[in-house]
Design a protein around this motif. Structure first.
Motif, PDB file in Angstrom:
ATOM      1  N   VAL A 165      -6.571   4.696   7.733  1.00 27.96           N
ATOM      2  CA  VAL A 165      -6.248   4.867   6.313  1.00 27.96           C
ATOM      3  C   VAL A 165      -5.776   3.542   5.723  1.00 27.96           C
ATOM      4  O   VAL A 165      -6.201   3.155   4.628  1.00 27.96           O
ATOM      5  CB  VAL A 165      -5.184   5.969   6.121  1.00 27.96           C
ATOM      6  CG1 VAL A 165      -4.708   6.024   4.676  1.00 27.96           C
ATOM      7  CG2 VAL A 165      -5.729   7.330   6.552  1.00 27.96           C
ATOM      8  N   THR A 166      -4.916   2.832   6.438  1.00 27.34           N
ATOM      9  CA  THR A 166      -4.426   1.534   5.967  1.00 27.34           C
ATOM     10  C   THR A 166      -5.584   0.562   5.756  1.00 27.34           C
ATOM     11  O   THR A 166      -5.674  -0.089   4.709  1.00 27.34           O
ATOM     12  CB  THR A 166      -3.406   0.943   6.966  1.00 27.34           C
ATOM     13  OG1 THR A 166      -2.268   1.802   7.027  1.00 27.34           O
ATOM     14  CG2 THR A 166      -2.959  -0.451   6.552  1.00 27.34           C
ATOM     15  N   SER A 212       0.335   5.679   4.579  1.00 30.01           N
ATOM     16  CA  SER A 212      -0.939   6.143   5.137  1.00 30.01           C
ATOM     17  C   SER A 212      -0.857   7.558   5.700  1.00 30.01           C
ATOM     18  O   SER A 212      -1.881   8.122   6.061  1.00 30.01           O
ATOM     19  CB  SER A 212      -1.415   5.181   6.232  1.00 30.01           C
ATOM     20  OG  SER A 212      -1.756   3.946   5.653  1.00 30.01           O
ATOM     21  N   SER A 228     -10.589  -1.142   0.141  1.00 25.88           N
ATOM     22  CA  SER A 228     -10.777  -0.700  -1.233  1.00 25.88           C
ATOM     23  C   SER A 228     -10.172  -1.693  -2.217  1.00 25.88           C
ATOM     24  O   SER A 228     -10.787  -2.034  -3.240  1.00 25.88           O
ATOM     25  CB  SER A 228     -10.151   0.686  -1.429  1.00 25.88           C
ATOM     26  OG  SER A 228     -10.238   1.087  -2.765  1.00 25.88           O
ATOM     27  N   ASN A 229      -8.973  -2.186  -1.896  1.00 25.44           N
ATOM     28  CA  ASN A 229      -8.327  -3.189  -2.744  1.00 25.44           C
ATOM     29  C   ASN A 229      -9.129  -4.489  -2.774  1.00 25.44           C
ATOM     30  O   ASN A 229      -9.228  -5.131  -3.817  1.00 25.44           O
ATOM     31  CB  ASN A 229      -6.903  -3.472  -2.271  1.00 25.44           C
ATOM     32  CG  ASN A 229      -5.942  -2.362  -2.601  1.00 25.44           C
ATOM     33  OD1 ASN A 229      -6.284  -1.420  -3.321  1.00 25.44           O
ATOM     34  ND2 ASN A 229      -4.749  -2.454  -2.104  1.00 25.44           N
ATOM     35  N   LYS A 235      -8.169  -6.081  -6.106  1.00 22.99           N
ATOM     36  CA  LYS A 235      -6.716  -5.938  -6.196  1.00 22.99           C
ATOM     37  C   LYS A 235      -5.983  -6.787  -5.179  1.00 22.99           C
ATOM     38  O   LYS A 235      -4.762  -6.859  -5.212  1.00 22.99           O
ATOM     39  CB  LYS A 235      -6.320  -4.467  -6.026  1.00 22.99           C
ATOM     40  CG  LYS A 235      -6.783  -3.592  -7.171  1.00 22.99           C
ATOM     41  CD  LYS A 235      -6.364  -2.163  -6.951  1.00 22.99           C
ATOM     42  CE  LYS A 235      -6.874  -1.275  -8.040  1.00 22.99           C
ATOM     43  NZ  LYS A 235      -6.553   0.135  -7.799  1.00 22.99           N
ATOM     44  N   ALA A 243       1.026   9.432   1.594  1.00 20.75           N
ATOM     45  CA  ALA A 243       0.587   8.822   0.331  1.00 20.75           C
ATOM     46  C   ALA A 243       1.741   8.523  -0.632  1.00 20.75           C
ATOM     47  O   ALA A 243       1.512   8.345  -1.824  1.00 20.75           O
ATOM     48  CB  ALA A 243      -0.490   9.656  -0.348  1.00 20.75           C
ATOM     49  N   LYS A 284      -8.746   1.259   5.314  1.00 21.81           N
ATOM     50  CA  LYS A 284      -9.581   1.766   4.208  1.00 21.81           C
ATOM     51  C   LYS A 284      -8.969   1.371   2.870  1.00 21.81           C
ATOM     52  O   LYS A 284      -9.677   0.917   1.967  1.00 21.81           O
ATOM     53  CB  LYS A 284      -9.708   3.279   4.313  1.00 21.81           C
ATOM     54  CG  LYS A 284     -10.531   3.915   3.222  1.00 21.81           C
ATOM     55  CD  LYS A 284     -10.573   5.427   3.396  1.00 21.81           C
ATOM     56  CE  LYS A 284     -11.280   6.081   2.233  1.00 21.81           C
ATOM     57  NZ  LYS A 284     -11.251   7.544   2.334  1.00 21.81           N
ATOM     58  N   ASN A 285      -7.643   1.527   2.739  1.00 20.69           N
ATOM     59  CA  ASN A 285      -6.971   1.143   1.493  1.00 20.69           C
ATOM     60  C   ASN A 285      -7.041  -0.358   1.239  1.00 20.69           C
ATOM     61  O   ASN A 285      -7.253  -0.788   0.109  1.00 20.69           O
ATOM     62  CB  ASN A 285      -5.520   1.622   1.506  1.00 20.69           C
ATOM     63  CG  ASN A 285      -5.397   3.121   1.360  1.00 20.69           C
ATOM     64  OD1 ASN A 285      -6.304   3.788   0.857  1.00 20.69           O
ATOM     65  ND2 ASN A 285      -4.285   3.661   1.801  1.00 20.69           N
ATOM     66  N   LEU A 286      -6.882  -1.150   2.289  1.00 22.62           N
ATOM     67  CA  LEU A 286      -7.000  -2.607   2.136  1.00 22.62           C
ATOM     68  C   LEU A 286      -8.414  -2.998   1.726  1.00 22.62           C
ATOM     69  O   LEU A 286      -8.603  -3.846   0.852  1.00 22.62           O
ATOM     70  CB  LEU A 286      -6.606  -3.319   3.430  1.00 22.62           C
ATOM     71  CG  LEU A 286      -5.115  -3.405   3.716  1.00 22.62           C
ATOM     72  CD1 LEU A 286      -4.881  -3.831   5.160  1.00 22.62           C
ATOM     73  CD2 LEU A 286      -4.436  -4.367   2.766  1.00 22.62           C
ATOM     74  N   LEU A 337       0.825  -1.210   0.000  1.00 26.65           N
ATOM     75  CA  LEU A 337       0.000   0.000   0.000  1.00 26.65           C
ATOM     76  C   LEU A 337       0.858   1.259   0.000  1.00 26.65           C
ATOM     77  O   LEU A 337       2.016   1.229   0.418  1.00 26.65           O
ATOM     78  CB  LEU A 337      -0.897   0.022   1.242  1.00 26.65           C
ATOM     79  CG  LEU A 337      -1.914  -1.094   1.382  1.00 26.65           C
ATOM     80  CD1 LEU A 337      -2.589  -1.010   2.744  1.00 26.65           C
ATOM     81  CD2 LEU A 337      -2.945  -1.022   0.265  1.00 26.65           C
ATOM     82  N   PRO A 338       0.272   2.392  -0.415  1.00 23.33           N
ATOM     83  CA  PRO A 338       0.981   3.666  -0.261  1.00 23.33           C
ATOM     84  C   PRO A 338       1.055   4.046   1.212  1.00 23.33           C
ATOM     85  O   PRO A 338       0.317   3.499   2.044  1.00 23.33           O
ATOM     86  CB  PRO A 338       0.111   4.660  -1.043  1.00 23.33           C
ATOM     87  CG  PRO A 338      -1.247   4.045  -1.081  1.00 23.33           C
ATOM     88  CD  PRO A 338      -1.040   2.556  -1.052  1.00 23.33           C
TER      89      PRO A 338
END
Length: 92
Positions: free
Chosen positions: A78-79, A22, A85-86, A91, A25, A81-83, A19-20
């Protein structure tokens, strides 16, 4: 850090590292910052600067964290949320 991670814990940490950052970015790969050493799933994706940078990093003066007005729990959010989303977009 306990080196006796389960397969699932190693996979989780590996996904976090993809991930980018957190906080700022920055693009992956990221470090996996453990909020608590014994909690292998409570890890935050951080670039080297936001993680270990002497001025910007969590383990330094935390300037990037102050600028972003974030604490560890905010970065964990944020981490996750990104996971999520993937996961939703396939993804993972």
């Amino acid at each position: 850090m306990n080196n006796k991670l389960t397969k699932g814990e190693r996979e989780w940490i590996g996904r976090v590292k993809e991930l980018p950052c957190s906080v700022c970015a920055a693009p992956p790969p990221s470090d996996a910052h453990h909020i608590k050493q014994s909690c292998s799933y409570a890890v935050v994706a951080l670039c080297k600067s936001c993680h270990q940078g002497s001025r910007m990093g969590w383990h330094g003066e935390k300037a990037a964290w102050r600028i972003a007005k974030m604490q560890e729990i905010d970065a964990l959010n944020v981490t996750l949320k990104n996971l999520a989303s993937n996961l939703i977009t396939g993804k993972l």
